[in-house]
Design an enzyme around this catalytic site. Sequence first.
Site, PDB file in Angstrom:
ATOM      1  N   ARG A  30       0.839  -1.202   0.000  1.00 20.75           N
ATOM      2  CA  ARG A  30       0.000   0.000   0.000  1.00 20.75           C
ATOM      3  C   ARG A  30       0.873   1.251   0.000  1.00 20.75           C
ATOM      4  O   ARG A  30       0.631   2.205  -0.740  1.00 20.75           O
ATOM      5  CB  ARG A  30      -0.907   0.007   1.231  1.00 20.75           C
ATOM      6  CG  ARG A  30      -2.119  -0.924   1.130  1.00 20.75           C
ATOM      7  CD  ARG A  30      -2.776  -1.026   2.496  1.00 20.75           C
ATOM      8  NE  ARG A  30      -4.010  -1.777   2.559  1.00 20.75           N
ATOM      9  CZ  ARG A  30      -4.115  -3.098   2.553  1.00 20.75           C
ATOM     10  NH1 ARG A  30      -3.027  -3.839   2.393  1.00 20.75           N
ATOM     11  NH2 ARG A  30      -5.288  -3.690   2.678  1.00 20.75           N
ATOM     12  N   ASP A  52       6.232 -10.581  -3.387  1.00 24.82           N
ATOM     13  CA  ASP A  52       5.069  -9.722  -3.608  1.00 24.82           C
ATOM     14  C   ASP A  52       5.424  -8.237  -3.672  1.00 24.82           C
ATOM     15  O   ASP A  52       4.764  -7.471  -4.377  1.00 24.82           O
ATOM     16  CB  ASP A  52       4.015  -9.960  -2.516  1.00 24.82           C
ATOM     17  CG  ASP A  52       3.168 -11.192  -2.821  1.00 24.82           C
ATOM     18  OD1 ASP A  52       3.553 -11.963  -3.729  1.00 24.82           O
ATOM     19  OD2 ASP A  52       2.123 -11.381  -2.167  1.00 24.82           O
ATOM     20  N   ASN A  95       1.883 -13.562  -8.042  1.00 28.93           N
ATOM     21  CA  ASN A  95       0.650 -14.014  -7.376  1.00 28.93           C
ATOM     22  C   ASN A  95       0.287 -13.025  -6.278  1.00 28.93           C
ATOM     23  O   ASN A  95      -0.255 -13.393  -5.247  1.00 28.93           O
ATOM     24  CB  ASN A  95       0.855 -15.418  -6.802  1.00 28.93           C
ATOM     25  CG  ASN A  95      -0.471 -16.103  -6.474  1.00 28.93           C
ATOM     26  OD1 ASN A  95      -1.542 -15.596  -6.809  1.00 28.93           O
ATOM     27  ND2 ASN A  95      -0.411 -17.235  -5.802  1.00 28.93           N
ATOM     28  N   ARG A 129      -7.871 -16.161  -9.628  1.00 25.85           N
ATOM     29  CA  ARG A 129      -8.374 -15.417  -8.467  1.00 25.85           C
ATOM     30  C   ARG A 129      -9.315 -14.326  -8.961  1.00 25.85           C
ATOM     31  O   ARG A 129      -8.932 -13.470  -9.754  1.00 25.85           O
ATOM     32  CB  ARG A 129      -7.204 -14.848  -7.658  1.00 25.85           C
ATOM     33  CG  ARG A 129      -6.314 -15.955  -7.093  1.00 25.85           C
ATOM     34  CD  ARG A 129      -5.101 -15.446  -6.389  1.00 25.85           C
ATOM     35  NE  ARG A 129      -5.433 -14.727  -5.149  1.00 25.85           N
ATOM     36  CZ  ARG A 129      -4.511 -14.157  -4.368  1.00 25.85           C
ATOM     37  NH1 ARG A 129      -3.242 -14.207  -4.691  1.00 25.85           N
ATOM     38  NH2 ARG A 129      -4.876 -13.543  -3.271  1.00 25.85           N
ATOM     39  N   SER A 179     -13.737 -10.286  -1.209  1.00 19.84           N
ATOM     40  CA  SER A 179     -12.398  -9.871  -0.806  1.00 19.84           C
ATOM     41  C   SER A 179     -12.456  -8.394  -0.459  1.00 19.84           C
ATOM     42  O   SER A 179     -13.039  -7.598  -1.198  1.00 19.84           O
ATOM     43  CB  SER A 179     -11.407 -10.098  -1.947  1.00 19.84           C
ATOM     44  OG  SER A 179     -10.192  -9.434  -1.664  1.00 19.84           O
ATOM     45  N   SER A 180     -11.851  -8.024   0.648  1.00 20.81           N
ATOM     46  CA  SER A 180     -11.818  -6.600   1.013  1.00 20.81           C
ATOM     47  C   SER A 180     -10.827  -5.850   0.136  1.00 20.81           C
ATOM     48  O   SER A 180     -10.785  -4.630   0.137  1.00 20.81           O
ATOM     49  CB  SER A 180     -11.439  -6.446   2.480  1.00 20.81           C
ATOM     50  OG  SER A 180     -10.102  -6.866   2.667  1.00 20.81           O
ATOM     51  N   GLN A 181     -10.014  -6.600  -0.607  1.00 20.41           N
ATOM     52  CA  GLN A 181      -9.014  -5.925  -1.443  1.00 20.41           C
ATOM     53  C   GLN A 181      -9.646  -5.107  -2.566  1.00 20.41           C
ATOM     54  O   GLN A 181      -9.037  -4.181  -3.075  1.00 20.41           O
ATOM     55  CB  GLN A 181      -8.041  -6.950  -2.028  1.00 20.41           C
ATOM     56  CG  GLN A 181      -7.026  -7.426  -0.991  1.00 20.41           C
ATOM     57  CD  GLN A 181      -5.966  -8.329  -1.588  1.00 20.41           C
ATOM     58  OE1 GLN A 181      -5.755  -8.338  -2.796  1.00 20.41           O
ATOM     59  NE2 GLN A 181      -5.299  -9.081  -0.747  1.00 20.41           N
ATOM     60  N   SER A 212     -12.953  -9.107   6.294  1.00 15.27           N
ATOM     61  CA  SER A 212     -11.565  -8.676   6.574  1.00 15.27           C
ATOM     62  C   SER A 212     -11.483  -7.162   6.843  1.00 15.27           C
ATOM     63  O   SER A 212     -10.606  -6.486   6.311  1.00 15.27           O
ATOM     64  CB  SER A 212     -10.642  -9.035   5.404  1.00 15.27           C
ATOM     65  OG  SER A 212     -10.847 -10.344   4.975  1.00 15.27           O
ATOM     66  N   ASP A 333      -5.775 -14.592   7.470  1.00 15.24           N
ATOM     67  CA  ASP A 333      -4.448 -15.163   7.207  1.00 15.24           C
ATOM     68  C   ASP A 333      -3.856 -15.799   8.463  1.00 15.24           C
ATOM     69  O   ASP A 333      -3.372 -16.929   8.436  1.00 15.24           O
ATOM     70  CB  ASP A 333      -3.493 -14.081   6.679  1.00 15.24           C
ATOM     71  CG  ASP A 333      -3.820 -13.704   5.243  1.00 15.24           C
ATOM     72  OD1 ASP A 333      -4.751 -14.317   4.676  1.00 15.24           O
ATOM     73  OD2 ASP A 333      -3.161 -12.808   4.697  1.00 15.24           O
ATOM     74  N   GLU A 361      -4.188 -17.726  -2.125  1.00 14.97           N
ATOM     75  CA  GLU A 361      -3.119 -18.296  -2.955  1.00 14.97           C
ATOM     76  C   GLU A 361      -3.500 -19.682  -3.455  1.00 14.97           C
ATOM     77  O   GLU A 361      -3.100 -20.111  -4.529  1.00 14.97           O
ATOM     78  CB  GLU A 361      -1.817 -18.353  -2.166  1.00 14.97           C
ATOM     79  CG  GLU A 361      -1.048 -17.039  -2.094  1.00 14.97           C
ATOM     80  CD  GLU A 361      -1.581 -16.052  -1.069  1.00 14.97           C
ATOM     81  OE1 GLU A 361      -2.736 -16.230  -0.607  1.00 14.97           O
ATOM     82  OE2 GLU A 361      -0.870 -15.087  -0.754  1.00 14.97           O
ATOM     83  N   HIS A 405       2.799 -19.672   0.612  1.00 11.36           N
ATOM     84  CA  HIS A 405       3.752 -19.386   1.689  1.00 11.36           C
ATOM     85  C   HIS A 405       3.205 -19.713   3.080  1.00 11.36           C
ATOM     86  O   HIS A 405       3.912 -20.252   3.926  1.00 11.36           O
ATOM     87  CB  HIS A 405       4.156 -17.913   1.612  1.00 11.36           C
ATOM     88  CG  HIS A 405       3.000 -16.947   1.618  1.00 11.36           C
ATOM     89  ND1 HIS A 405       3.008 -15.783   2.308  1.00 11.36           N
ATOM     90  CD2 HIS A 405       1.777 -16.993   1.025  1.00 11.36           C
ATOM     91  CE1 HIS A 405       1.868 -15.152   2.134  1.00 11.36           C
ATOM     92  NE2 HIS A 405       1.112 -15.863   1.357  1.00 11.36           N
ATOM     93  N   ARG A 406       1.939 -19.383   3.301  1.00 11.94           N
ATOM     94  CA  ARG A 406       1.407 -19.554   4.661  1.00 11.94           C
ATOM     95  C   ARG A 406       1.230 -21.031   5.028  1.00 11.94           C
ATOM     96  O   ARG A 406       1.353 -21.407   6.181  1.00 11.94           O
ATOM     97  CB  ARG A 406       0.092 -18.799   4.841  1.00 11.94           C
ATOM     98  CG  ARG A 406       0.272 -17.331   4.674  1.00 11.94           C
ATOM     99  CD  ARG A 406      -0.699 -16.469   5.431  1.00 11.94           C
ATOM    100  NE  ARG A 406      -0.436 -15.097   5.053  1.00 11.94           N
ATOM    101  CZ  ARG A 406       0.587 -14.369   5.497  1.00 11.94           C
ATOM    102  NH1 ARG A 406       1.413 -14.875   6.381  1.00 11.94           N
ATOM    103  NH2 ARG A 406       0.777 -13.148   5.070  1.00 11.94           N
ATOM    104  N   LYS A 439       7.349 -15.469  -0.803  1.00 12.69           N
ATOM    105  CA  LYS A 439       6.275 -14.526  -1.136  1.00 12.69           C
ATOM    106  C   LYS A 439       6.221 -13.396  -0.107  1.00 12.69           C
ATOM    107  O   LYS A 439       6.021 -12.236  -0.462  1.00 12.69           O
ATOM    108  CB  LYS A 439       4.934 -15.265  -1.177  1.00 12.69           C
ATOM    109  CG  LYS A 439       3.798 -14.426  -1.711  1.00 12.69           C
ATOM    110  CD  LYS A 439       2.575 -15.310  -1.964  1.00 12.69           C
ATOM    111  CE  LYS A 439       1.600 -14.691  -2.950  1.00 12.69           C
ATOM    112  NZ  LYS A 439       0.916 -13.535  -2.465  1.00 12.69           N
TER     113      LYS A 439
END
Length: 681
Positions: A30, A52, A95, A129, A179-181, A212, A333, A361, A405-406, A439
Amino acid sequence: MTKLPHLDLPPLRAAAGTVRLPGSKSISNRVLLLAGLSQGTTRVRDLLDSDDTRVMLDALRALGCGLQTQADGALAVTGLGGCLSQHQADLFLGNAGTAMRPLAAALALLAALQGGHFTLRGVPRMHERPIADLVDALRQLGCDIAYLGNDGYPPLQLRGQAGGALQTWREIRVRGDVSSQFLTALLLALPLACADADSGPVVIAVDGELISKPYVDITLQLLARFGIAVERQGFERFTIPAGSRYRTPGVIHVEADASSASYFIALGAIAASAQAPIVIEGLGLDSIQGDIRFVEAARAMGADVQGTPGRLTVHRGAWPLRAITLDCNAIPDAAMTLAVMALYASGTTRLTNIASWRVKETDRIAAMAAELRKLGATVTEGADFIAVTAPKVWHAASIHTYDDHRIAMCLSLAAFNPLMAAAGSEVPVRILDPQCVAKTYPDYFEALFSVAQAAASDIPVITIDGPTASGKGTLAGEVAARLGWHQLDSGLLYRATALAAQRGGVAPDDEAGLARVASGLALRFDGERVLMRDAEGVEQDVAAELRLEQVGGMASRISSWPAVRGALEALQLGFRRLPGLVADGRDMGTVIFPAAPLKVFLTASPAMRAERRHKQLISKGISANIDDLRADLEARDERDRNRLIAPLKPAQEALLLDNSGLTIEQSVDLVLGWWSQRGPF
Ligand code: DC
């Protein structure tokens, strides 16, 4: 860097120490976009360096932003001031949802107002996605956006003519329940559409229950830092005032990533004692990141977490952990880490309201269920929940990571199973494609290993012994790189002792003096460099000198002194560190690591070895005679073989490997094959 097919984690038994986490991904990307849109230069401190953020930086560079790393490590970003300098670009965004969504919004608006032609693409998973909700919202404004692949998904094409206008008088509606994105992307980009005082404010209305929400809070806080004061009514309506302009705050600090902190908070709750806690630096309870609320969930499961500004201290509270039922909508997450903590809880942990896991992801609900079951856990899953009960019997599992990654990070915590499993039934955990952590946290495993503790006997060692110039070092180095393990070139320690003795004027027959030199060695390994600190404390790279024939000869001579060998023993044992060690030398399998699970004795004919050493020297510009080399190495073999203490000979159970007719790759594959036969995977 060698690509690791997998990383094996031995059973881990405790954790203690301090970790400094990398910067937050959400804040980093951001801040980068806001700095890129602002007028002037923003110095960004503690920016995350990961896949990322790298794609975001590449995009900003392609769009004409100035990027300069400063002496203090900060990144100076010189922004566009809301004005496109490049009107055409093809951007690859990997990604990274945090790059794709806001860049799509910003570039669609800029193209519509100033003219432009942009394509945004990513890895195949990015093209699965969804992005339709954002595209629909931008189309309401009059943006020209085309799907280049499947409808509703990237890749996208954004186009516009210079001098265009946007329909900002109408309220923009966006869905908030996938998605809040999408909302974040609009909030970050829409100030571009109301920079003129006469353009009027822009209003965004959210359809459906926003998920989120804490991520939207981060967006609003960072917009405020960049001079944009968004007015809002709950999480339903947001108004960007007319005349809003991005203004750089000058300097901005990125706090440590709260989602990354979740692994170490969990680690403390599972494996740290009050006397030796896990300390996490760079993040406090006052964090602006929503995932800081993971702390409350971890506490509910039993963690003891104390916070001061910029620091968290964690140790085990209740044990076993307590199962919880929790609505995880606000911490999607970090909630994955709770699912792994459930392996250490009595009862069933239910994480609800996590439908967004399915569009991350990977489909994280399906993935976590499958991998937790492999460990022996009982798992039920639904469209928007997962319920996990600890294993009765733990299985050695090979964890598939789905390029997520997570999954790799949270499931690595399953290696602490000795704390739950019955004695004798501890298991190692294999993480496939471990480097997917890059990532957001490229050094995750290094950080984990710096605080995790294993029984020395659980840390695997492969020994590779053999005569001089048999290629031990090369073979050991390659095997270590392919396994992600440490390497001990024990000959180097004898060589370093010889060199330090020469420099200090200690004679080759002064056993006590040599032993003192050996125990006082101050060596540091840094890639190819070997840094030796002298009596004055000055470090010098001695890698080249250590390779000299004359130093090797002296090393061979002094290595027959028992006191020298004894003085180097502790140093060598200290190389047995997580996650494993490949040790090469003369007595690795016979004396130093007699219980090593795999021992290799490497040989090659003297003629072959002389030829290899000759080639090696010539390639370094050192002239040499092949017959002299052969005579010299045969003499050295003789001495190493016939000395009374730790003579060169194969360990009883060593596997013999004559590599005279083999390439390095063939030898490496052979050793790795032997190793895999010994493990549970
Ligand atoms: O492997 P190298 O050539 O770098 O080793 C230098 C000398 O050190 C070798 O001739 C013998 C001695 N050495 C030893 O005695 N024991 C070891 N484990 C490694 C090396």
